[in-house]
Design a protein around this motif. Structure first.
Motif, PDB file in Angstrom:
ATOM      1  N   LYS A 173      36.858  15.755 -28.042  1.00 39.10           N
ATOM      2  CA  LYS A 173      38.142  15.435 -27.410  1.00 39.10           C
ATOM      3  C   LYS A 173      39.272  16.003 -28.259  1.00 39.10           C
ATOM      4  O   LYS A 173      39.851  15.310 -29.099  1.00 39.10           O
ATOM      5  N   PRO A 174      39.592  17.282 -28.020  1.00 41.72           N
ATOM      6  CA  PRO A 174      40.624  17.908 -28.850  1.00 41.72           C
ATOM      7  C   PRO A 174      42.022  17.337 -28.524  1.00 41.72           C
ATOM      8  O   PRO A 174      42.206  16.688 -27.486  1.00 41.72           O
ATOM      9  N   VAL A 175      42.967  17.586 -29.424  1.00 43.25           N
ATOM     10  CA  VAL A 175      44.363  17.217 -29.167  1.00 43.25           C
ATOM     11  C   VAL A 175      44.793  17.809 -27.820  1.00 43.25           C
ATOM     12  O   VAL A 175      44.484  18.959 -27.517  1.00 43.25           O
ATOM     13  N   GLY A 176      45.456  17.031 -27.020  1.00 45.05           N
ATOM     14  CA  GLY A 176      45.872  17.490 -25.693  1.00 45.05           C
ATOM     15  C   GLY A 176      44.982  16.949 -24.579  1.00 45.05           C
ATOM     16  O   GLY A 176      45.292  17.115 -23.406  1.00 45.05           O
ATOM     17  N   THR A 177      43.874  16.293 -24.953  1.00 42.12           N
ATOM     18  CA  THR A 177      43.000  15.685 -23.948  1.00 42.12           C
ATOM     19  C   THR A 177      43.677  14.422 -23.413  1.00 42.12           C
ATOM     20  O   THR A 177      44.021  13.526 -24.179  1.00 42.12           O
ATOM     21  N   VAL A 178      43.883  14.367 -22.121  1.00 43.66           N
ATOM     22  CA  VAL A 178      44.570  13.216 -21.536  1.00 43.66           C
ATOM     23  C   VAL A 178      43.837  12.792 -20.254  1.00 43.66           C
ATOM     24  O   VAL A 178      43.529  13.624 -19.402  1.00 43.66           O
TER      25      VAL A 178
END
Lengths: 440, 440
Positions: free
Chosen positions: B387-392
């Motif tokens: 779940k990289p940064v920016g996963t929403v």
């Protein structure tokens, strides 16, 4: 001797206001840091004649450096490089190495993207060849996206466009801020720019912030300073009032530091209560610092999440923000925050007792040790003679200490009231957290 | 024949980027609506020489109308009126009636404010007398704050400043947007401005909005339009991508309306799925309309109140917004929204099951019939390979109907991720509310 610069922002979408220009202000900051005086920012659409007119204007005003942003794309309406070349009296020449670099970038991009249709690589390259055309004698700034920038040296009397007056150094940068910014850093290091800004004066710049002081009060103090402080005119002071905060930016030559120290002393003396920042730090920075080791919860009615959003603006805020409730309806105030229905009936939703009950509810429901609550009438409807639009009640509470409750009447539109209330909440938090022993 | 205008924005705080200029874009819109072509916006500090240089530049470019903003205050650094007068070759004369008007305004202001110190009314009036000095022959625009504006007629060959070239009509407006905007409406009605803009071409302008289409996809369609639609070049199309929304603004002479209709047809045909607005309405307008008669609650983690704040931006939103929870911590997700701890343990806080549980909790806790939930990693920390940064993760739910759950990967910085997530949430709401029969 001072060095002056001008910024030319191109792009129809910026001129017409559909996109807010971020490059002008960003470059203005960078120039200021360098000690270069920014004289003009000019904005025009994608028309070469308008771009050239602005370049000519700035050259005529005697600036030493022009920085342009935008108009470097592959399409026909991107004409900045060709226009700058003509303005500087230089031919456009194909840079073969640059063409190869752009081809490599495009190959990778096309390889990565999903096939939307058949991509004719040769057609794409032909369209992009123009990006490898640079003014003769210019230094190339390697692309961050696909568009390279250029730095064109100034010349004396070379250009017909200025009627033989000579042209200043021109730095040509792409429009997207994430491409422009790293490229500017490279541009500054070039010999051309270093030469153009060689005669600059290095200034010190300091920022003081106050809250709750009207601009006229500060003006009065500054007049006083003129009489009392020797060499006061060596300080270049600009002031700006925004949402109840007064920002005082002073620029001065380093050897005028003692004069600035006297100004700071005067401001402390007369406005100690309102002065909250001597180092330019924002109330947001200060509140973030004060919240270290604590946990905060919000209870918002008229600001409806704006305080929570502001508190979580910065990375790492999950260390101290537990969460919040947007209790827009009375029902939500009762169910989610445990506000006593009788309190609502007796005082109305916009009242100090309800604000206090909301803060207490936030403390309790989130198990937090710090809470802020806001309930008010943002308008345009909902006002009464007793509680006009703009009436906002605030309560900040520490679980282990004091409560600070205030009612203010905010001027302006619905969005003004909401934004200013958010700022007031930050200042009340700062106050209670920095002297938790005080009672409001 | 077209009429061209220029805007001069003055103010050191705007030039240096400490205050974002809102007047240039606002005036640009108004000029566009009038059918006046905006050629240049120029920004300078409070120096008369720089202001005059910009006026001269615009006159030299042959604009028919100049609008200035800022520099009308009572202090010594507010020099716009005197500078414009000199530029137009007109004397400054005291307008006695205007002086009385300003005195009345000041008396009321001083009467209302708390006594900060002794206010010497005569001193204040002396400082403000300069605001009653107007260029000879100018029309006065009555003050909204304390600063009056002026409209100075153009003249042929009157001014030395332009080397006898003549000066265009100049409208001088104050800097604060809330003063400038009503005053502009008055200025447009003056004979001077009507005469200056008499030769304008009236254009039609239409705006189409899409969501989720990459700019390259639109560029491809527009190329197709060039081949397929006769007289395509009569449409002046500008496109702009912002937070995943593509705005397509087209300006055309009224008799080219059939050409525009063909463009709309083409866009519907190729991008019907992404096209959400043919009348320029914003997703906010559409969601507000769709929420009539309903009640909505929000459950936000990474956006931390931004969706609630956006939903309550407009007057009357209390009719349909019940409230929301900012559940920044896991604890808040459990306690305030009833999210099952086992769900959090099994899937993590950023997961579709948790987003769905948050939305369900919001529906239930607020007794709402519509809910939106967001949980994601805004960064810069907190990302992982999975779940990289920016996963929403988003979930929108109707109490009486479907649920729509999505996970997206957002590009950009922390604030980009938060803002774009807010926009995505609005679009998911629009989708579920406009076709509640669909299942995601």
């Amino acid at each position: 001797m001072s060095v002056r610069a001008g910024i030319v922002v191109t792009g129809t979408e910026v001129l017409t206001g559909r996109v807010q220009d971020r490059n002008g202000p960003w470059l203005a900051d960078r120039l200021l840091e360098l000690g270069v005086e920014l004289a003009h920012i000019t904005i025009c659409g994608d028309r070469p004649a308008d771009i050239e007119a602005q370049l000519r204007f700035l050259a005529g005003e005697g600036v030493d450096l022009i920085v342009t942003s935008g108009g470097l794309g592959p399409t026909a309406d991107d004409m900045t490089v060709a226009t700058v070349a003509r303005f500087c009296g230089r031919d456009l020449v194909l840079d073969a190495a640059l063409e190869d670099t752009i081809a490599d970038i495009l190959k990778k991009m096309i390889g990565r993207s999903k096939p939307i249709g058949a991509v004719d690589f040769e057609a794409v390259m032909a369209a992009n060849r123009k990006q490898a055309m640079v003014p003769a004698g210019a230094e190339i700034l390697g692309p961050v996206g696909t568009a390279p920038g250029v730095v064109v040296p100034g010349s004396a009397g070379r250009s017909e466009a200025t009627g033989g007056l000579g042209t200043p150094a021109v730095v040509v940068l792409p429009g997207p801020p994430r491409e422009l910014q790293p490229m500017w850093d490279k541009a500054v290091k070039t010999a051309t720019v270093q030469e153009a800004i060689a005669g600059r004066t290095e200034y010190a710049q300091d920022t003081i912030r106050m809250f709750g002081l009207p601009e006229s009060g500060l003006a009065d103090t500054l007049r006083h300073g003129e009489d009392r402080i020797a060499d006061f005119d060596r300080l270049e002071i600009t002031t700006c009032l925004r949402r109840g905060e007064l920002e005082i930016v002073t620029r001065y030559e380093p050897d005028a530091a003692p004069v600035y120290a006297e100004l700071v002393e005067l401001l402390r003396e007369r406005h100690g209560e309102q002065l909250f920042s001597e180092d330019g730090s924002l109330v947001d920075d200060q509140v973030a610092g004060l919240l270290a080791g604590r946990t905060i919860a919000t209870a918002e009615s008229c600001t409806a999440g704006m305080v929570a959003a502001r508190l979580t603006d910065r990375p790492g805020s999950s260390d101290y923000v537990a969460g919040g409730v947007v209790s827009y309806s009375n029902d939500a105030k009762m169910k989610l925050l445990g506000v006593d229905p009788q309190l609502l009936a007796a005082h109305g939703a916009v009242s100090e007792p309800v604000a206090e009950a909301m803060a207490a509810g936030a403390l309790q429901r989130f198990g937090a040790d710090t809470a802020v609550a806001i309930t008010g009438i943002a308008g345009p409807g909902g006002g009464s003679a007793e509680k006009p639009v703009g009436t906002v009640c605030f309560s900040v509470q520490l679980a282990d200490g004091p409560t600070l409750t205030r009612t203010l009447l905010m001027p302006g539109s619905r969005s003004d009231v909401r934004e200013r209330s958010t700022t007031v909440a930050m200042h009340l938090l700062r106050r209670i957290l920095s002297s938790p022993g005080d009672r409001g």
